[in-house]
Design a protein around this motif. Structure first.
Motif, short mmCIF file in Angstrom:
data_model
loop_
_atom_site.label_atom_id
_atom_site.label_comp_id
_atom_site.label_asym_id
_atom_site.label_seq_id
_atom_site.Cartn_x
_atom_site.Cartn_y
_atom_site.Cartn_z
N LEU A 36 34.91 45.01 49.24
CA LEU A 36 35.57 43.72 49.46
C LEU A 36 36.75 43.52 48.52
N TYR A 37 36.56 43.86 47.25
CA TYR A 37 37.64 43.64 46.29
C TYR A 37 38.81 44.61 46.48
N CYS A 38 38.58 45.76 47.04
CA CYS A 38 39.70 46.64 47.36
C CYS A 38 40.64 45.93 48.32
N TRP A 39 40.09 45.33 49.33
CA TRP A 39 40.89 44.60 50.32
C TRP A 39 41.56 43.38 49.69
N ILE A 40 40.84 42.62 48.89
CA ILE A 40 41.38 41.42 48.23
C ILE A 40 42.56 41.78 47.34
N PHE A 41 42.41 42.84 46.55
CA PHE A 41 43.46 43.24 45.61
C PHE A 41 44.69 43.79 46.34
N LEU A 42 44.49 44.48 47.44
CA LEU A 42 45.65 44.94 48.22
C LEU A 42 46.46 43.76 48.73
N LYS A 43 45.77 42.74 49.20
CA LYS A 43 46.45 41.55 49.71
C LYS A 43 47.20 40.81 48.60
N ALA A 44 46.67 40.87 47.35
CA ALA A 44 47.29 40.17 46.22
C ALA A 44 48.30 41.04 45.47
N ARG A 45 48.56 42.25 45.97
CA ARG A 45 49.49 43.20 45.35
C ARG A 45 49.08 43.60 43.94
N ASP A 146 37.38 42.49 30.67
CA ASP A 146 37.20 41.33 31.55
C ASP A 146 37.85 40.08 30.99
N SER A 147 37.86 39.93 29.66
CA SER A 147 38.55 38.79 29.05
C SER A 147 40.03 38.81 29.39
N THR A 148 40.63 39.97 29.36
CA THR A 148 42.05 40.10 29.68
C THR A 148 42.29 39.91 31.17
N TYR A 149 41.36 40.39 32.00
CA TYR A 149 41.49 40.22 33.45
C TYR A 149 41.55 38.75 33.84
N VAL A 150 40.86 37.89 33.13
CA VAL A 150 40.86 36.46 33.47
C VAL A 150 42.30 35.95 33.54
N GLY A 151 43.09 36.26 32.52
CA GLY A 151 44.49 35.83 32.50
C GLY A 151 45.31 36.44 33.63
N LEU A 152 45.09 37.73 33.90
CA LEU A 152 45.83 38.40 34.98
C LEU A 152 45.56 37.73 36.32
N PHE A 153 44.29 37.45 36.60
CA PHE A 153 43.95 36.88 37.90
C PHE A 153 44.44 35.43 38.04
N ILE A 154 44.51 34.70 36.94
CA ILE A 154 45.07 33.35 37.00
C ILE A 154 46.54 33.43 37.38
N ARG A 156 47.94 35.58 39.20
CA ARG A 156 48.07 36.00 40.60
C ARG A 156 47.47 34.98 41.57
N GLY A 157 46.99 33.86 41.05
CA GLY A 157 46.43 32.84 41.92
C GLY A 157 45.05 33.17 42.46
N LEU A 158 44.37 34.11 41.85
CA LEU A 158 43.03 34.51 42.28
C LEU A 158 42.00 33.76 41.42
N TYR A 159 41.92 32.45 41.63
CA TYR A 159 41.10 31.60 40.77
C TYR A 159 39.59 31.88 40.85
N PRO A 160 39.02 32.08 42.05
CA PRO A 160 37.59 32.44 42.06
C PRO A 160 37.33 33.76 41.32
N THR A 161 38.27 34.69 41.43
CA THR A 161 38.11 35.96 40.74
C THR A 161 38.25 35.78 39.23
N ALA A 162 39.15 34.91 38.80
CA ALA A 162 39.29 34.62 37.37
C ALA A 162 38.00 34.01 36.83
N ILE A 163 37.41 33.10 37.58
CA ILE A 163 36.13 32.50 37.18
C ILE A 163 35.05 33.57 37.14
N LEU A 164 35.05 34.43 38.15
CA LEU A 164 34.09 35.53 38.19
C LEU A 164 34.19 36.38 36.93
N TYR A 165 35.40 36.76 36.54
CA TYR A 165 35.58 37.63 35.39
C TYR A 165 35.24 36.92 34.08
#
Length: 193
Positions: A36-45, A146-154, A156-165
């Motif tokens: 699922l995340y492979c597809w999500i990340f492709l869409k988010a570049r 994962d701490s660093t990923y939180v900032g990256l996903f914010i 990119r507008g991937l808020y549920p993923t930022a919360i997940l991380y």
């Protein structure tokens, strides 16, 4: 935010929780989440992370087999201790992977932050490798990544993923608490000495 992203977040959180509990069911759940995340990340570049999900899928298949061979009679998995050399080699491999992947992303994609994307991807692969080998230190590396990923996903507008991380950071802290090496386990290395 999409329903697929929310479902992927839930599956990913479940997979990490199951891994921290050393449950074999973590592997099929991880495989579904990676797809699922492979597809999500492709869409988010977020191309490096899309590729990372493919690498995770390969590690999941390997880890599933590896853990099955190491399963104890009570169904638990024995935690191992890496050597200092294994830890240093892992960090060096992460740095080398970061440099190569950052070059590829900067040159051939429209990734808006190729260095961060590459670095997080490279060290995620190291952490996944350590997880597969059942090293407790995997959780410390996951906390940093994962701490660093939180900032990256914010960004990119991937808020549920930022919360997940952000949740992953808490799950990784719990995993570190739960994964205690057997007192008789000797340090081991995944890389040749």
């Amino acid at each position: 935010m999409s329903l697929i992203e929310i479902f992927g977040a839930v599956l990913s959180a479940l997979a990490v929780w199951l891994t921290s509990r050393r449950s074999m069911i973590c592997w099929p759940v991880s495989l579904a989440a990676a797809g699922l995340y492979c597809w999500i990340f492709l869409k988010a570049r977020v191309y490096a992370d899309a590729g990372l999900q493919i690498a995770f899928s390969l590690y999941v298949i390997y880890g599933w087999q590896h853990w099955r061979q190491m399963e104890k009679s009570d169904g638990r998995i024995c935690v191992r201790r890496p050597t200092s050399r294994t830890l240093v080699n892992g960090m060096l491999c992460g740095a080398a992977g970061s440099a190569v992947w950052a070059f590829v992303l900067a040159r051939f994609t429209n990734d808006p932050n190729p260095l961060m994307d590459a670095t997080l991807t490279a060290y995620s692969i190291v952490a996944q490798c350590w997880d597969t080998m059942r090293y407790r230190e995997t959780w410390l590396l996951w906390i940093m990544v994962d701490s660093t990923y939180v900032g990256l996903f914010i960004t990119r507008g991937l808020y549920p993923t930022a919360i997940l991380y952000a949740g992953f950071v808490l799950l990784a802290a719990n995993g570190y608490r739960l994964w205690k090496p057997e007192s008789s386990s000797r340090p081991s290395s995944i890389l040749p000495s």
